[in-house]
Design a protein around this motif. Structure first.
Motif, mmCIF file in Angstrom:
data_model
loop_
_atom_site.group_PDB
_atom_site.id
_atom_site.type_symbol
_atom_site.label_atom_id
_atom_site.label_comp_id
_atom_site.label_asym_id
_atom_site.label_seq_id
_atom_site.Cartn_x
_atom_site.Cartn_y
_atom_site.Cartn_z
ATOM 1 N N THR A 1 0.823 -1.216 0.000
ATOM 2 C CA THR A 1 0.000 0.000 0.000
ATOM 3 C C THR A 1 0.858 1.268 0.000
ATOM 4 O OG1 THR A 1 -0.191 -0.279 2.391
ATOM 5 C CG2 THR A 1 -2.066 -0.978 1.079
ATOM 6 N N HIS A 2 2.078 1.187 0.528
ATOM 7 C CA HIS A 2 3.027 2.323 0.518
ATOM 8 C C HIS A 2 2.374 3.624 1.011
ATOM 9 C CE1 HIS A 2 6.555 0.417 -1.516
ATOM 10 N NE2 HIS A 2 5.629 -0.411 -1.961
ATOM 11 N N LEU A 3 1.767 3.558 2.173
ATOM 12 C CA LEU A 3 1.053 4.726 2.704
ATOM 13 C C LEU A 3 2.014 5.725 3.364
ATOM 14 C CD1 LEU A 3 -1.924 2.714 4.203
ATOM 15 C CD2 LEU A 3 -1.996 4.217 2.189
ATOM 16 N N ALA B 1 15.654 -8.327 -14.120
ATOM 17 C CA ALA B 1 16.967 -8.280 -13.441
ATOM 18 C C ALA B 1 16.968 -7.262 -12.295
ATOM 19 C CB ALA B 1 18.052 -7.960 -14.452
ATOM 20 N N TRP B 2 16.385 -6.090 -12.493
ATOM 21 C CA TRP B 2 16.458 -5.040 -11.454
ATOM 22 C C TRP B 2 15.703 -5.469 -10.191
ATOM 23 C CZ3 TRP B 2 12.822 -2.001 -8.940
ATOM 24 C CH2 TRP B 2 11.506 -2.112 -9.402
ATOM 25 N N LEU B 3 14.587 -6.197 -10.392
ATOM 26 C CA LEU B 3 13.789 -6.633 -9.238
ATOM 27 C C LEU B 3 14.376 -7.895 -8.613
ATOM 28 C CD1 LEU B 3 9.940 -6.434 -9.880
ATOM 29 C CD2 LEU B 3 11.187 -5.648 -7.877
ATOM 30 N N GLN C 1 2.456 -0.195 -10.322
ATOM 31 C CA GLN C 1 2.749 -1.543 -10.827
ATOM 32 C C GLN C 1 4.093 -1.542 -11.550
ATOM 33 O OE1 GLN C 1 0.265 -3.551 -9.826
ATOM 34 N NE2 GLN C 1 -0.720 -1.675 -9.121
ATOM 35 N N PHE C 2 4.855 -2.618 -11.360
ATOM 36 C CA PHE C 2 6.112 -2.778 -12.099
ATOM 37 C C PHE C 2 5.859 -3.666 -13.311
ATOM 38 C CE2 PHE C 2 8.221 -2.515 -7.666
ATOM 39 C CZ PHE C 2 8.266 -1.124 -7.720
ATOM 40 N N GLN C 3 6.568 -3.332 -14.389
ATOM 41 C CA GLN C 3 6.368 -4.069 -15.625
ATOM 42 C C GLN C 3 7.074 -5.434 -15.567
ATOM 43 O OE1 GLN C 3 7.805 -2.919 -19.844
ATOM 44 N NE2 GLN C 3 6.150 -1.550 -19.279
HETATM 45 N N1 LIG Z 1 14.333 3.538 -10.323
HETATM 46 C C1 LIG Z 1 14.677 2.506 -9.548
HETATM 47 N N2 LIG Z 1 15.692 1.706 -9.881
HETATM 48 C C2 LIG Z 1 16.043 0.684 -9.097
HETATM 49 N N3 LIG Z 1 15.423 0.367 -7.942
HETATM 50 C C3 LIG Z 1 14.407 1.117 -7.562
HETATM 51 C C4 LIG Z 1 13.980 2.199 -8.349
HETATM 52 N N4 LIG Z 1 12.942 2.747 -7.744
HETATM 53 C C5 LIG Z 1 12.722 2.035 -6.639
HETATM 54 N N5 LIG Z 1 13.598 1.051 -6.500
HETATM 55 C C6 LIG Z 1 13.673 0.095 -5.382
HETATM 56 O O1 LIG Z 1 13.227 -1.181 -5.796
HETATM 57 C C7 LIG Z 1 12.234 -1.621 -4.858
HETATM 58 C C8 LIG Z 1 11.247 -2.617 -5.350
HETATM 59 O O2 LIG Z 1 9.946 -2.458 -4.826
HETATM 60 P P1 LIG Z 1 9.681 -1.736 -3.464
HETATM 61 O O3 LIG Z 1 8.281 -1.294 -3.415
HETATM 62 O O4 LIG Z 1 10.208 -2.573 -2.410
HETATM 63 O O5 LIG Z 1 10.624 -0.473 -3.531
HETATM 64 C C9 LIG Z 1 11.544 -0.334 -4.547
HETATM 65 C C10 LIG Z 1 12.726 0.562 -4.277
HETATM 66 O O6 LIG Z 1 13.301 0.317 -3.030
#
Ligand SMILES: Nc1ncnc2c1ncn2[C@@H]1O[C@@H]2COP(=O)(O)O[C@H]2[C@H]1O
Ligand SMILES: [Fe+2]
Length: 275
Positions: free
Chosen positions: A22-24, A172-174, A226-228
């Motif tokens: 929820t990231h409130l 990869a980033w996630l 949402q993340f892709q």
């Molecule tokens: N632009 C970004 N590039 C890389 N990591 C990020 C970016 N933005 C956010 N994050 C981190 O990646 C995490 C993945 O989901 P979270 O909601 O835990 O919170 C995010 C941040 O801590």
């Protein structure tokens, strides 16, 4: 290990509503990449009410707060108080446990690690947070707790909840922020192949339903951004906020579906900052 018993209200199944990420903020107008997280959370709750689908409990799988504030946890608690069902929560990487626990004791939010859900299931809640970093890790104590919970209820099907994804989701980033000691987690799960029916996460802000080590691994859209999927670099998806229902059947099946808000709403602004 704190345990709670959730009564079986329907003889066939126990239904859970999952709300995640929820990231409130303390500030009610607080926004993440242009999405006002309190508004998207409330829109999700309104849609859950409009769907009028019965559920027995709420599970919140982390990143309840974005700013560590007590007020943000109170905001979550106030929000879900529209429902009478109990709520079970666990921490994500963004959470701050002293502020989380300041909301407790709450009559609705139960601080427990093991929920005996009706007559046939148990739900195990793990803390995979490593304070201050985005990736997850399960301590030896958490792994031992998982083992003990599974060993103590051999007749029950198990649903395991944790914030971080214990597999490569495909971005990869996630995936650098996944559960780092996933191997240790699966070593415990693999000891109970008949019991663990599903693992349920948040964190990746997208829908996932995959078989791994013979176990169904599920992840769920956030109530905000949402993340892709399958993107190696950070990328937002245009899909709407969502939530998940899980119906835990007496025979061990998990009947589950993701729902999302309808229509154009809560579009993130890619250049809005906020992370
Ligand atoms: N632009 C970004 N590039 C890389 N990591 C990020 C970016 N933005 C956010 N994050 C981190 O990646 C995490 C993945 O989901 P979270 O909601 O835990 O919170 C995010 C941040 O801590
Ligand atoms: Fe998150």
């Amino acid at each position: 290990m704190q345990m709670y018993s959730l009564p079986q209200t329907n003889p066939d199944s126990v239904v859970l509503l999952q709300i995640t990420d929820t990231h409130l903020f303390a500030n009610e107008a607080g926004s993440l990449l242009g999405v006002a997280t309190k508004d998207s959370f409330h829109a999700v709750m309104d849609a859950v009410d409009a769907a009028a689908r019965p559920f027995d409990a709420v599970v919140a799988t982390g990143d309840i707060s974005q700013d560590h504030s007590e007020r943000s946890y109170q905001r979550f608690s106030d929000g879900i108080s529209r429902w009478s069902q109990p709520c079970f929560w666990l921490p994500g990487n963004h959470d701050y446990q002293p502020s989380m626990s300041s909301v407790l004791p709450s009559p609705q939010i139960k601080p427990c690690q093991q929920v005996l859900a009706g007559e046939h299931w148990q739900v195990i809640l793990l803390d995979s947070q490593v304070q201050g970093v985005p990736h997850g890790e399960l301590s030896d104590a958490q792994l031992a707790m998982l083992d003990e919970a599974l060993a103590s209820q051999p007749q029950r099907h198990a649903l395991v909840l944790l914030h971080h994804h214990p597999l490569e989701a495909g971005s990869a980033w996630l995936d650098q922020h996944k559960l780092h000691n996933a191997d240790a987690f699966w070593l415990v799960v693999d000891k109970y192949p008949q019991q663990v029916k599903a693992v349920l996460c948040g964190h990746i802000h997208q829908e996932l339903d995959r078989l791994y080590h013979g176990v169904r691994v599920l992840a769920t859209p956030s109530t905000c951004i949402q993340f892709q999927p399958d993107s190696n670099d950070f990328a937002l998806d245009k899909l709407n906020p969502g939530w998940r229902y899980l119906e835990l059947m007496a025979d061990g099946r998990v009947v589950t579906s993701v729902s999302r808000l309808q229509g154009e709403c809560f579009a993130p602004q890619f250049d809005a900052g906020g992370y």
